[in-house]
Enzyme design. Sequence first.
Site, mmCIF file in Angstrom:
data_model
loop_
_atom_site.group_PDB
_atom_site.id
_atom_site.type_symbol
_atom_site.label_atom_id
_atom_site.label_comp_id
_atom_site.label_asym_id
_atom_site.label_seq_id
_atom_site.Cartn_x
_atom_site.Cartn_y
_atom_site.Cartn_z
ATOM 1 N N CYS A 182 51.513 -8.271 101.552
ATOM 2 C CA CYS A 182 52.358 -8.146 100.350
ATOM 3 C C CYS A 182 53.492 -7.160 100.618
ATOM 4 O O CYS A 182 54.638 -7.387 100.208
ATOM 5 C CB CYS A 182 51.538 -7.704 99.138
ATOM 6 N N ASP A 208 53.934 -12.948 114.615
ATOM 7 C CA ASP A 208 52.753 -12.097 114.737
ATOM 8 C C ASP A 208 53.070 -10.942 115.689
ATOM 9 O O ASP A 208 53.688 -11.129 116.732
ATOM 10 C CB ASP A 208 51.563 -12.906 115.269
ATOM 11 N N THR A 245 41.055 -10.205 109.714
ATOM 12 C CA THR A 245 41.309 -8.757 109.659
ATOM 13 C C THR A 245 42.282 -8.365 108.552
ATOM 14 O O THR A 245 42.302 -7.215 108.137
ATOM 15 C CB THR A 245 41.864 -8.242 111.012
ATOM 16 N N HIS A 284 46.445 -16.204 105.416
ATOM 17 C CA HIS A 284 47.535 -16.493 106.347
ATOM 18 C C HIS A 284 47.115 -17.595 107.302
ATOM 19 O O HIS A 284 45.939 -17.750 107.623
ATOM 20 C CB HIS A 284 47.962 -15.243 107.120
HETATM 21 P P1 5GP Z 1 43.514 -12.375 111.299
HETATM 22 O O1 5GP Z 1 42.783 -11.660 112.386
HETATM 23 O O2 5GP Z 1 43.249 -11.730 109.952
HETATM 24 O O3 5GP Z 1 43.308 -13.843 111.297
HETATM 25 O O4 5GP Z 1 45.047 -12.216 111.639
HETATM 26 C C1 5GP Z 1 45.818 -11.106 111.323
HETATM 27 C C2 5GP Z 1 47.025 -11.171 112.212
HETATM 28 O O5 5GP Z 1 47.996 -10.260 111.707
HETATM 29 C C3 5GP Z 1 46.743 -10.757 113.661
HETATM 30 O O6 5GP Z 1 47.080 -11.832 114.537
HETATM 31 C C4 5GP Z 1 47.629 -9.523 113.868
HETATM 32 O O7 5GP Z 1 48.200 -9.474 115.150
HETATM 33 C C5 5GP Z 1 48.664 -9.678 112.774
HETATM 34 N N1 5GP Z 1 49.194 -8.418 112.272
HETATM 35 C C6 5GP Z 1 48.478 -7.339 111.875
HETATM 36 N N2 5GP Z 1 49.298 -6.371 111.425
HETATM 37 C C7 5GP Z 1 50.563 -6.850 111.546
HETATM 38 C C8 5GP Z 1 51.851 -6.311 111.241
HETATM 39 O O8 5GP Z 1 52.014 -5.192 110.758
HETATM 40 N N3 5GP Z 1 52.929 -7.102 111.493
HETATM 41 C C9 5GP Z 1 52.799 -8.357 112.012
HETATM 42 N N4 5GP Z 1 53.915 -9.039 112.231
HETATM 43 N N5 5GP Z 1 51.603 -8.907 112.306
HETATM 44 C C10 5GP Z 1 50.506 -8.163 112.071
HETATM 45 ZN ZN ZN Z 2 48.725 -9.568 99.676
#
Ligand code: 5GP
Ligand code: ZN
Length: 114
Positions: free
Chosen positions: A7, A30, A95, A100
Amino acid sequence: MSDCLFCKIIHGDIPSKKVYENENVYAFKDIYPQASEHYLFISKNHTKDVNELVTSGNELNHIFAAIKDFTENETELAKNGFRVVTNMGKHGCQTVFHTHFHVLGGEQLSSFGK
Ligand code: 5GP
Ligand code: ZN
């Protein structure tokens, strides 16, 4: 949601490399790419995971319509192929708890596994 990372990204409070935006959807690179192209597509409306998102109007359609528009019209991804992934909960290694969809491509991906 005020304490949600994504957000804050949508509102510009945390910087991101935007690749696509419309009324309902925001997409950005990412920060730790897992393929030569790795984008995150998110709804501007906060939900915590895909099971919450599907009960929230047309959000899922908006996201996949945005992915179609982006991959067909702004990249070579639709031509060459790509992968869409959403992780959910602990075993799914989610995470960030703002729903997303990872869009991965730009190179040959390996087949799916653990
Ligand atoms: P999940 O593990 O929840 O499926 O994916 C979260 C994704 O968010 C990860 O691939 C991680 O690299 C990405 N991510 C986490 N923090 C940030 C951020 O501050 N900026 C961007 N651009 N990506 C992020
Ligand atoms: Zn949110």
